[in-house]
Design a protein around this motif. Structure first.
Motif, mmCIF file in Angstrom:
data_model
loop_
_atom_site.group_PDB
_atom_site.id
_atom_site.type_symbol
_atom_site.label_atom_id
_atom_site.label_comp_id
_atom_site.label_asym_id
_atom_site.label_seq_id
_atom_site.Cartn_x
_atom_site.Cartn_y
_atom_site.Cartn_z
ATOM 1 N N ASP B 300 0.860 -1.182 0.000
ATOM 2 C CA ASP B 300 0.000 0.000 0.000
ATOM 3 C C ASP B 300 0.900 1.237 0.000
ATOM 4 O OD1 ASP B 300 -1.833 1.978 0.324
ATOM 5 O OD2 ASP B 300 -2.910 1.005 1.975
ATOM 6 N N ARG B 301 1.189 1.721 -1.192
ATOM 7 C CA ARG B 301 2.133 2.836 -1.334
ATOM 8 C C ARG B 301 1.595 4.111 -0.660
ATOM 9 N NH1 ARG B 301 1.595 -0.294 -5.819
ATOM 10 N NH2 ARG B 301 3.394 -0.703 -7.168
ATOM 11 N N GLN B 302 0.307 4.365 -0.863
ATOM 12 C CA GLN B 302 -0.281 5.588 -0.284
ATOM 13 C C GLN B 302 -0.155 5.586 1.238
ATOM 14 O OE1 GLN B 302 -1.038 8.284 -1.440
ATOM 15 N NE2 GLN B 302 -1.561 8.014 -3.589
ATOM 16 N N ALA B 303 -0.467 4.416 1.825
ATOM 17 C CA ALA B 303 -0.387 4.333 3.289
ATOM 18 C C ALA B 303 1.060 4.504 3.734
ATOM 19 C CB ALA B 303 -0.925 2.990 3.750
ATOM 20 N N GLU B 311 5.674 13.653 4.096
ATOM 21 C CA GLU B 311 5.144 14.538 3.064
ATOM 22 C C GLU B 311 6.253 14.987 2.117
ATOM 23 O OE1 GLU B 311 4.140 18.532 4.506
ATOM 24 O OE2 GLU B 311 4.686 17.809 6.485
ATOM 25 N N GLY B 312 5.822 15.383 0.919
ATOM 26 C CA GLY B 312 6.813 15.815 -0.068
ATOM 27 C C GLY B 312 7.078 14.729 -1.094
ATOM 28 N N ALA B 313 6.779 13.475 -0.731
ATOM 29 C CA ALA B 313 7.015 12.368 -1.660
ATOM 30 C C ALA B 313 5.761 12.088 -2.478
ATOM 31 C CB ALA B 313 7.379 11.129 -0.861
ATOM 32 N N ARG B 314 5.901 11.286 -3.552
ATOM 33 C CA ARG B 314 4.707 10.875 -4.299
ATOM 34 C C ARG B 314 4.855 9.436 -4.794
ATOM 35 N NH1 ARG B 314 4.996 14.399 -9.919
ATOM 36 N NH2 ARG B 314 6.915 15.357 -9.244
ATOM 37 N N VAL B 315 3.709 8.816 -5.059
ATOM 38 C CA VAL B 315 3.705 7.433 -5.551
ATOM 39 C C VAL B 315 4.125 7.439 -7.017
ATOM 40 C CG1 VAL B 315 2.142 5.539 -6.167
ATOM 41 C CG2 VAL B 315 1.969 6.623 -3.923
ATOM 42 N N ILE B 316 4.907 6.452 -7.424
ATOM 43 C CA ILE B 316 5.278 6.329 -8.841
ATOM 44 C C ILE B 316 4.766 4.995 -9.380
ATOM 45 C CG2 ILE B 316 7.300 7.846 -8.737
ATOM 46 C CD1 ILE B 316 9.029 5.229 -8.638
ATOM 47 N N HIS B 317 4.493 4.969 -10.668
ATOM 48 C CA HIS B 317 3.986 3.732 -11.268
ATOM 49 C C HIS B 317 4.946 3.171 -12.309
ATOM 50 C CE1 HIS B 317 0.188 4.323 -9.224
ATOM 51 N NE2 HIS B 317 0.272 5.600 -9.572
ATOM 52 N N GLY B 331 0.096 4.768 -20.411
ATOM 53 C CA GLY B 331 0.113 3.487 -21.113
ATOM 54 C C GLY B 331 0.656 2.338 -20.292
ATOM 55 N N ALA B 332 1.140 2.657 -19.081
ATOM 56 C CA ALA B 332 1.685 1.585 -18.228
ATOM 57 C C ALA B 332 0.583 1.099 -17.281
ATOM 58 C CB ALA B 332 2.860 2.113 -17.423
ATOM 59 N N PRO B 333 0.504 -0.219 -17.015
ATOM 60 C CA PRO B 333 -0.523 -0.693 -16.089
ATOM 61 C C PRO B 333 -0.252 -0.186 -14.672
ATOM 62 C CG PRO B 333 0.985 -2.460 -16.661
ATOM 63 C CD PRO B 333 1.354 -1.294 -17.524
ATOM 64 N N ARG B 334 -1.325 0.035 -13.925
ATOM 65 C CA ARG B 334 -1.174 0.442 -12.526
ATOM 66 C C ARG B 334 -1.630 -0.701 -11.642
ATOM 67 N NH1 ARG B 334 -2.384 6.730 -11.490
ATOM 68 N NH2 ARG B 334 -1.044 7.519 -13.141
ATOM 69 N N TYR B 335 -0.817 -1.042 -10.681
ATOM 70 C CA TYR B 335 -1.165 -2.144 -9.788
ATOM 71 C C TYR B 335 -1.667 -1.555 -8.475
ATOM 72 C CZ TYR B 335 1.623 -4.760 -13.166
ATOM 73 O OH TYR B 335 2.108 -5.308 -14.322
ATOM 74 N N SER B 336 -2.978 -1.702 -8.263
ATOM 75 C CA SER B 336 -3.560 -1.124 -7.053
ATOM 76 C C SER B 336 -3.208 -1.999 -5.855
ATOM 77 C CB SER B 336 -5.073 -1.052 -7.201
ATOM 78 O OG SER B 336 -5.547 -2.365 -7.486
ATOM 79 N N TYR B 337 -3.364 -1.415 -4.652
ATOM 80 C CA TYR B 337 -3.119 -2.205 -3.434
ATOM 81 C C TYR B 337 -4.290 -3.165 -3.272
ATOM 82 C CZ TYR B 337 -2.854 -3.377 1.518
ATOM 83 O OH TYR B 337 -2.809 -4.063 2.698
ATOM 84 N N ASP B 338 -4.033 -4.464 -3.400
ATOM 85 C CA ASP B 338 -5.099 -5.455 -3.376
ATOM 86 C C ASP B 338 -4.525 -6.789 -2.875
ATOM 87 O OD1 ASP B 338 -7.229 -7.098 -3.849
ATOM 88 O OD2 ASP B 338 -7.678 -6.293 -5.854
#
Lengths: 305, 504
Positions: B300-303, B311-317, B331-338
């Motif tokens: 869970d990248r967001q968590a 703070e100051g950082a961001r999630v990358i895909h 165009g790149a797939p995103r893998y959600s937290y699951d």
């Protein structure tokens, strides 16, 4: 006495040689110096270039012999990080460390000897217990933590002393106290036990019986005898302080040999690490050697045995 | 009597030593760093603090505006690609170095030819080894030949490649340049005590046409204080005005100090999990794409951003820093937290009860430990192997390690070519070795046409994500703490620009 001195000197030289060989091997075995020097993102050809350029492709024994030969002539090579002669860097930083060591030793002695005497004068009273607490806390507390407490109290809240740097004598006060507290407990405890032993001896009873005043008995008769082992211990503690100054100098940003050692370890600058280890070892060896000689001179049983 | 004199001297020494107070009042900005640069000659330094100093003392041919990423004329007034391996520059007239030496083509030619010659042992080889040679065409015109097509050359020319005065550099060499640096930048070095401090003064003759604003702070004083706690204490005690790389926990505490401002800035350093799939991988389990996808769904990248990264950082895909040229997740797939999906994928791959794996890491251990928790939740049991960077890199290169917590800062170069290709172009660090990815990256690396490059990198990054060769996580933040009197703005390249800082 001459044979005894020669034997001790030979032993000291062998210890110095063993320490330097062990340090050389450990540094080279713990990391590939060429990889470390080439840095993050270096390509294999960059690493090979560094390896050849600095002669790291030769067998370790050859590299050590080469280093030893040059060190014997006073040439400790060039710092891999600062790219200047190691001897000059260490030499330039030595006065700061020696001043810190001398101040810390003076503070340690000024604190521990009176407290040790006081504890011996009133054994098993609250005074003795208090000095024991001071000694135990000093021994148990990490020096970096004590250093930070000093910074917070005297540097930040009271604002009496500068927090970091080595520009003036005032900059040395807090680090010297931090380093002294690291060395004081052992001296304090040894003074106490030495004094207890001496105070129970016959000649002290005689001194008291002939009506000498208490300070004369304590300082002229008792302390003079009790302090002999303390002097030997203090010499060894001074060696400890040189090692302990790595942490203290780093915390207080004192530009001495300890801080240099920290930087050198951080950057895998092994010629500097090697030179500092040898310097500290030599310092230690010389002090122990002198203590041995002093003991031999004071107590003939040691040199005969 | 002697004792009295000694005591008086001691008291006097203590009084003289009243700490100097930082600030606006004497127009001196007092800053600190924790790592001593090996040299102030920027080509012989790998330390961030050295890079910061260099950008204040020297100038570039080209300037990249950090706000717009647009290239602007600096010491070069114009430039053009003659062909894929040749660049030509028209140079600015009337610029002088701090020692009075006038700037011309000889300075550019000497600097480039000196630093790119491996015999001169510049330590930042990766910044200059693309230069074959420089030639003087006219007193204010130079031609630079490249060893191979290298479109990111402009980014390097606007970054780590700085111009030195040829006469002075030829006379004093790198050692002399480190002892007494001479450049043409907005600040000049007036005092350098190696390992202790560097004092700077505003360059009053800084060329007016420079794309960098004229500095307003008169003096800078940089002190080297290795311990972060000591730095914080100095800042609180007003012995310093500005510190950086403040650890997150300390940043939180400093925020509550009345006279201080703490700012979080993003950095170009990105974090990912490396998953070795090459023939000799010690982690054969990672060869199955379903396992790799499961790992992508596990964290869970967001968590993590909220709780451990800051703070100051961001999630990358995708595996690059979002601000870099060519970096995109389009165009790149995103893998959600699951985690449920992750478990199902593992079961499908034949690991219904998960598996055990060695997990290598070298920094931000608290983040590694959070990841271990997420992995355990889907049944992946890790044996943590925490070590120094060089040791982990060797283990990955030699095929002893296959699963690791990796990070990369791209040397603050704002171009994908300084990042992704390092790990996907059959280099020693490439643990996946996919020829299709390599070819796409090659197309991006060797074309000088920006559109061709963008498309090639986009496809390469999408392919890496489709194949789930890595688990892209997030960028890392950095914290700066400074006095409230200072107007300071951070940028993702972690380069503080004191020439644009102001007193409020």
């Amino acid at each position: 006495m001459l044979a005894y001195t020669a034997k001790r000197a030979l032993l000291a030289a062998l210890v110095a040689l063993t320490v330097s060989a062990a340090c050389f091997m450990l540094v080279h075995l713990s990391t590939d110096v060429a990889v470390a020097m080439a840095g993050e993102g270096a390509r294999s050809e960059d690493i090979e270039f560094v390896r050849k350029q600095y002669g790291f492709d030769r067998p370790l024994a050859v590299q050590y012999a080469d280093w030893l030969g040059r060190a014997a002539r006073g040439d400790f090579g060039e710092s891999l990080y600062f790219r200047t002669p190691v001897g000059a860097i260490v030499w330039a930083r030595l006065p700061t460390t020696l001043l810190l060591g001398a101040l810390a030793m003076a503070i340690a002695l000024a604190l521990s000897i009176p407290l040790g005497v006081l504890a011996a004068m009133r054994p098993n009273t609250w005074v003795d217990r208090l000095t024991l607490v001071i000694a135990v806390v000093g021994q148990a507390m990490p020096s970096f933590w004590f250093a930070l407490v000093l910074i917070l109290v005297f540097g930040l809240h009271l604002g009496w002393l500068p927090i970091s740097g080595s520009e003036t004598l005032a900059h040395f006060v807090l680090p010297a106290i931090a380093l002294a507290y690291y060395a004081a407990p052992a001296i304090m405890r040894l003074t106490r036990s030495g004094m207890l032993e001496v105070l129970a001896s016959d000649y002290i009873r005689t001194a008291r019986a002939k009506g000498l005043r208490r300070p004369a008995v304590l300082f002229k008769h008792a302390l003079r005898n009790a302090i002999i082992p303390v002097v030997a211990l203090a010499a060894v503690q001074l060696g400890f302080m040189l090692g302990g100054s790595v942490v203290i100098e780093t915390v207080f940003a004192l530009n001495g040999v300890g801080y240099l050692a920290w930087e050198a370890i951080l950057h895998n600058d092994f010629p500097v690490v090697q030179a500092i280890v040898l310097l500290v070892a030599l310092f230690y060896i010389v002090l122990t050697f002198l203590a041995d000689l002093a003991n031999g001179w004071l107590d003939p049983r040691i040199r005969i045995g | 009597m002697g004792k009295r004199i000694l005591a008086a001297a001691l008291v006097a020494a203590l009084c003289i030593a009243a700490p100097s107070y930082a600030g606006k009042r004497d127009n001196t900005l007092r800053i600190a760093g924790n790592q001593v640069p090996e040299s102030l000659d920027s080509y012989f330094n790998n330390v961030r603090l050295g890079v910061i100093i260099a950008h204040h003392v020297w100038d570039h041919l080209i300037y990249r505006d950090p706000k717009t990423n647009e290239y602007k004329a600096a010491l070069a007034t114009s430039w053009k690609w003659v062909d894929e391996k040749t660049l030509e520059f028209e140079l600015r007239r009337g610029v002088r170095f701090h020692n009075g030496e006038p700037f011309d083509a000889d300075d550019v030619v000497y600097t480039f030819n000196f630093v790119s010659n491996p015999a001169n042992k510049a330590v930042t080889q990766q910044n200059v080894n693309w230069i074959e040679k420089a030639e003087k065409l006219e007193p204010f015109k130079v031609r630079v030949r490249l060893r191979q097509p290298f479109p990111a050359a402009l980014e390097y020319l606007a970054g780590p490649v700085l111009i030195y005065p040829n006469e002075y550099y030829a006379k004093v060499g790198p050692k002399g340049m480190s002892e007494k640096p001479v450049g043409s930048g907005p600040y000049k070095v007036v005092e350098h005590q190696p390992g202790r401090l560097v004092r700077f003064e505003r360059n009053a003759d800084y060329f007016k046409e420079s794309p960098r604003p004229q500095p307003t702070i008169e003096k800078l004083e940089l002190r080297l204080i290795p311990d972060q706690n000591t730095q914080a204490a100095e800042l609180m005690g007003k012995g310093l005005d500005w510190i950086f790389n403040v650890p997150p926990d300390q940043a939180k505490q400093l925020k509550s100090v009345r006279d201080l401002t703490v700012v979080a800035g993003e950095t170009m350093r990105v974090v990912w999990l490396t998953l070795a799939t090459h023939d000799k991988t010690p982690t054969a389990v990672l060869k199955d794409i379903r396992v790799r996808k499961a790992l992508n769904h596990a964290i869970d990248r967001q968590a993590m951003l909220k709780t451990v990264v800051g703070e100051g950082a961001r999630v990358i895909h995708t595996l690059c820093f979002p601000g870099q040229f060519g970096c995109t997740d389009e165009g790149a797939p995103r893998y959600s937290y699951d985690p449920a999906k992750a478990k199902a994928l593992l079961a499908e791959a034949g690991y219904p009860n998960g598996f055990e794996i060695d997990f290598y890491a070298y920094r931000e251990r608290h983040q590694t430990e959070a990841m271990i928790g997420y992995l355990r939740a889907i049944g992946v049991r890790t044996n943590l192997r925490y070590m120094q960077y060089a040791a982990m890199r060797d283990a990955l290169r030699e095929g002893k390690a296959g699963f690791g917590h990796q990070t990369w800062g791209s040397f603050s170069v704002n171009d994908v070519s300084a990042g992704t290709p390092v790990f996907f172009k059959f280099t020693l660090d490439d643990v996946n070795r996919d020829q299709r990815v390599r070819d796409l990256l090659d197309a991006g690396d060797f074309s000088v046409k920006p559109e061709v490059r963008r498309v090639a990198y986009k496809n390469a990054l999408a392919l890496i994500a489709e194949q789930a060769y890595v688990v892209p996580l997030y960028s890392l933040p950095v914290y700066y703490a400074h006095t409230k009197d200072l107007d300071f703005r951070p940028y993702p390249d972690e380069l503080p620009r004191f020439w644009e800082a102001r007193w409020k």
